[in-house]
Structure formats: structure tokens, C-alpha cells
Scaffold this motif. Structure first.
Motif: not given
Length: 206
Positions: A26-32, A103, A105-107, A110
Motif C-alpha cells: 500500500v505504501f509503495d503504491f502511494l510512493g510510486y 517520486h 518514499s511516501w514516508w 508523511h
């Protein structure tokens, strides 16, 4: 009994791996992050294959799972080195996105506890709204968040590798000790004592 406990442990580890990899996906998808997304997908498929092999007593499937888990551990060690910038690796590269986007990391934007402050366009003084101040107030930087995720995967995968090897050994021993149609019996059920040919001919004459 040992085989049963080993199988139950491996089933529990596979279920845990599916839960943790779903969260990571999920988080890898959010961070592409396309490379991790692809690796996560393959890992999910192989873990499901390992579950099936364990439930159905198919040691070959468990062997495939065990071999892949070793590769998975190597991949996650690489991710750890990437975010810790070990050996010349840099977080600023687009290695994990296949150079298709910038892109990261999503982190990064966030992270837990990271502060957002009013940012303005340089030289114009025009407010753009809340923007992340890198490292400001973050409880844990994005690189360490990714390292924790990969560290968890390495730990669970290592346990899965050990347990998988044990289950393969146990299932193989069970297959070897199983008597297929009295195949290991020196005197099988269908064995009969043949009479001498001359005795048979006398009985036929009488």
C-alpha cells in the motif's frame, strides 16, 4: 508430531508475511516505487504457493517458497543499504522507480510527527500553503521507516526459510518411508510360490 508443528509454524509465518507485505505494498503504491511494487507482488504469489504446498503436503512448492525467501532476504538487505546509503547508493536516485518518475518514499512527506509549515516561492514571497520541512520534528525519518519495514521482512523471511527447510525435510522423509503398494516389502502380497514345471505338467496329465 514434529512435522505437524513445523507445518503449523510455517502456515502462521506465511500468513504473517502476507499481512505485512500487503501493508508495505500500500505504501509503495502511494510512493510510486515501481521496483518494490513488482517485488512485493512476486513475493505475495510465492508465499501463497508456499501456503498451498504446506497445506497439501507438496514439498516441491515449499522448496520454491524457500528458494524465493532467500532471494527476498537479499532484496530487502539491498533496500536497507539503499536507504542507509551504503556503498555509494543514494536515496536521491530514481533506482526504485525505474527512472520513470522522480517520486520518492511516501514516508518522506508523511513521516510520523513531521511538521508542515507555510512555504513561499523563493524571491516572490507568495505563500504556497503547508509544505513539509524535511526532518523538522519527525519522530523517525523516512529512510529509517523504510529500513524498519525491510528489517521486519528480513526477520520474518529468515524464520520462514528455516521453517521451510525443516518442513521440506519432514515431508520428504514421510514420502520415502511410505510403502507404495508394498513396494518395500521383500515378500509382497501378490507373491506366490511357483511350482516346478514338471509337477504342473503331471497335475495337468492327471
Amino acid at each position: 508430531m514434529g512435522s505437524c508443528s513445523g507445518r503449523c509454524t510455517l502456515l502462521a509465518l506465511c500468513a504473517l508475511q502476507l499481512v505485512t507485505i500487503l501493508e508495505r505494498q500500500v505504501f509503495d503504491f502511494l510512493g510510486y516505487q515501481w521496483a518494490p511494487i513488482l517485488a512485493n507482488f512476486v513475493h505475495s504469489v510465492v508465499v501463497i504457493l508456499g501456503l498451498f504446498g504446506t497445506i497439501q503436503y507438496r514439498p516441491r512448492y515449499v522448496v520454491v517458497y524457500t528458494v524465493w525467501v532467500a532471494i527476498w532476504i537479499t532484496w530487502n538487505v539491498f533496500i536497507i543499504c539503499f536507504y542507509l546509503e551504503v556503498g555509494g547508493l543514494s536515496q536521491d536516485s530514481q533506482l526504485l522507480t525505474f527512472n520513470l518518475s522522480r517520486h520518492r518514499s511516501w514516508w518522506l512527506e508523511h513521516g510520523p510527527g513531521c511538521l508542515h509549515e507555510e512555504a513561499s516561492v523563493a524571491g516572490l514571497g507568495i505563500l504556497q500553503g503547508p509544505a513539509l520541512v524535511p526532518g523538522a520534528g519527525c519522530i523517525l525519518e523516512h529512510g529509517y521507516m523504510e529500513v524498519l519495514h525491510s528489517g521486519l521482512q528480513v526477520l520474518v523471511a529468515l524464520l520462514g526459510f528455516i521453517c521451510g527447510c525443516y518442513v521440506v525435510s519432514a515431508l520428504t522423509e514421510e514420502e520415502d518411508s511410505f510403502d507404495f503398494i508394498a513396494g518395500f516389502d521383500p515378500f509382497p502380497l501378490y507373491h506366490f510360490n511357483e511350482k516346478p514345471s514338471n509337477l504342473l505338467s503331471k497335475q495337468a496329465y492327471l
